[in-house]
Enzyme design. Sequence first.
Site, PDB file in Angstrom:
ATOM      1  N   GLU A   7      -1.709  -9.227   3.543  1.00 30.76           N
ATOM      2  CA  GLU A   7      -1.527  -9.845   4.866  1.00 30.76           C
ATOM      3  C   GLU A   7      -2.848 -10.232   5.540  1.00 30.76           C
ATOM      4  O   GLU A   7      -2.891 -11.151   6.350  1.00 30.76           O
ATOM      5  CB  GLU A   7      -0.708  -8.932   5.789  1.00 30.76           C
ATOM      6  CG  GLU A   7      -1.364  -7.630   6.245  1.00 30.76           C
ATOM      7  CD  GLU A   7      -1.140  -6.459   5.290  1.00 30.76           C
ATOM      8  OE1 GLU A   7      -0.918  -6.713   4.088  1.00 30.76           O
ATOM      9  OE2 GLU A   7      -1.199  -5.295   5.748  1.00 30.76           O
ATOM     10  N   CYS A  27       0.830  -1.202   0.000  1.00 29.55           N
ATOM     11  CA  CYS A  27       0.000   0.000   0.000  1.00 29.55           C
ATOM     12  C   CYS A  27       0.868   1.256   0.000  1.00 29.55           C
ATOM     13  O   CYS A  27       1.411   1.639  -1.023  1.00 29.55           O
ATOM     14  CB  CYS A  27      -0.985  -0.057   1.164  1.00 29.55           C
ATOM     15  SG  CYS A  27      -2.406   1.002   0.909  1.00 29.55           S
ATOM     16  N   HIS A  48      -3.677  -4.972   0.733  1.00 30.82           N
ATOM     17  CA  HIS A  48      -3.060  -5.574   1.920  1.00 30.82           C
ATOM     18  C   HIS A  48      -3.212  -7.098   1.889  1.00 30.82           C
ATOM     19  O   HIS A  48      -4.171  -7.632   2.453  1.00 30.82           O
ATOM     20  CB  HIS A  48      -3.723  -5.032   3.188  1.00 30.82           C
ATOM     21  CG  HIS A  48      -3.425  -3.607   3.453  1.00 30.82           C
ATOM     22  ND1 HIS A  48      -2.346  -3.198   4.216  1.00 30.82           N
ATOM     23  CD2 HIS A  48      -4.035  -2.482   3.043  1.00 30.82           C
ATOM     24  CE1 HIS A  48      -2.318  -1.881   4.270  1.00 30.82           C
ATOM     25  NE2 HIS A  48      -3.336  -1.411   3.570  1.00 30.82           N
TER      26      HIS A  48
HETATM   27  N1  GLN Z   1      -1.803   6.693   3.163  1.00 29.41           N
HETATM   28  C1  GLN Z   1      -1.945   5.964   1.949  1.00 29.41           C
HETATM   29  C2  GLN Z   1      -3.313   6.152   1.338  1.00 29.41           C
HETATM   30  O1  GLN Z   1      -4.250   6.531   1.995  1.00 29.41           O
HETATM   31  C3  GLN Z   1      -1.667   4.485   2.145  1.00 29.41           C
HETATM   32  C4  GLN Z   1      -2.606   3.793   3.094  1.00 29.41           C
HETATM   33  C5  GLN Z   1      -2.122   2.446   3.525  1.00 29.41           C
HETATM   34  O2  GLN Z   1      -0.942   2.155   3.449  1.00 29.41           O
HETATM   35  N2  GLN Z   1      -3.022   1.607   4.005  1.00 29.41           N
HETATM   36  O3  GLN Z   1      -3.479   5.913   0.161  1.00 29.41           O
END
Ligand code: GLN
Length: 538
Positions: free
Chosen positions: A515, A380, A513
């Site tokens: 995970e 992400c 994600h």
């Molecule tokens: N801050 C980033 C976004 O909002 C990544 C968010 C995250 O890593 N879950 O896109």
Amino acid sequence: MAQYIFVTGGVVSSLGKGLSSASLAYLLQSRGYKVRLRKLDPYLNVDPGTMSPFQHGEVYVTDDGSETDLDLGHYERFSGVSAKKSDNITTGKIYNDVLRKERKGEYLGKTVQVIPHITDRIKEFIKNDTSKEDFVICEIGGIVGDIESLPFVEAIRQFSNDIGKKNALFIHLTLVPYLKASDEIKTKPTQHSVKELRSIGIQPDIIICRSERPIPLEHRKKISLFCNVDIKNVIETIDVKTIYEAPISFFNQKLDVQVLNYFKIKSKKPANLKPWKKITKIILQNKKQVNIAIIGKYVELKDAYKSLDEALTHGGIENNIKVNLVRIDSEKLKVSEIKNKLKNVSGILIPGGFGKRGTEGKIEAIKHARKNKIPFLGICYGMQMAIIEFARNQLKIKKATSSEFDKSGVHIIGLMHEWEKGGRKVKGTDKDLGGTMRLGSYDAILKDKSKIRDIYKSTLIKERHRHRYEVDISYKEKFEKKGLIFSGLSPDHKLPEIIELKNHPWFIGVQFHPEFKSRPLNPHPLFSSFIKAAKNHR
Ligand code: GLN
């Protein structure tokens, strides 16, 4: 109708109610029953989405896009059943609902009160969206005696009365401390905690006693006598070396058998502990080890990257190797130290994150991984940082940045106000912070002949998202010309979901994600492949 099991806690928090509930769920499932797990959280936040990981640990995201308590991650990992929005309830959510109804005049002029209106709503939630389950296990957050948890405890008392006591079981988990100075095990805190529970009308049926060391029979008898619980239902749980031992330990203590006995239900088949024994052995006895660096903002808090730590361990299980996590605080990481700090690691991971702090350290670490061909996984925010690093150093867009933390500069990462889900336009906003991100499971299409396609062995994947910003697709060609390919896209080809480097043994960034979907008995292919690459790195 399902049988309900309520799990409360006493004396102190963090005794492992979540893990106990999850282990019990596994054991009942393995004996042939369908189980559902739920968490009732007494805090006033509508969900943990806006809470800092420092406060509350990881925010766990479900397929249907809700931001929930990290215990739901344990539930999924142990039971294999995907959690839903309806499985996590908070005081904030309940009050929100009740107050909305009140404003609409739906209470027909009545005075709205904790009892019955709040408790009724809690009871509705407990029953909501259940049908074919044999057992519903509801864990109550916090401990008995907290002001906040009172309406929940009252609601479960009423609930058991409504459905008939024989259909509801109360498990109370308490601490039985050992005092070193006097070399004694103390049962008094447990007695007091049960007294507290009884004062609100609940007599526990099973007491799980968490202890550092085995509790002698004489002490268990004392608990049985003072707390009015059959000695067979005073179950001890001694600290385990790895959480994967928990189902084995509860099986040895006959927790599942006692639960079935209570409901007068027979086991359909013997519980299968083989997979847990196998992975416990890999984790505890493996001599082969691999070091993986996690560079993030919240590394000091153990629970902040719970699912991630777990998923890496699962990758180790699949590769028969122990994974050592080297946690590096990105805010303290000086550029000059990077080489030295990453000297002994065979893989570098940048997890999800928010805000500006620590970004420069992360970007430098990514450069180090790219140039030195060290396996790299960006998740992400980690993928967004990899894009910025590549744009700055390879595309020579020196001011490349994200609008999340830099209002000037070139916004390769920006805010998407609209995106598509199942053909329906969904609005995103940067005004309200709670529940407004791109959340939950979305499809991605994987490019033929890419590394990611080999890893997933599929062209269409579904992964869970939690982010507000996106990589600007209009740069795709520029990146690809320089060797960073966009190997996974949203089905409409507008959103980059996965990036990978061509001339690198293993360099992958994902906008989602992975995970959250990894399970010890079914490790996620991306983590298995990452650990394999790290294993081969040295
Ligand atoms: N801050 C980033 C976004 O909002 C990544 C968010 C995250 O890593 N879950 O896109």
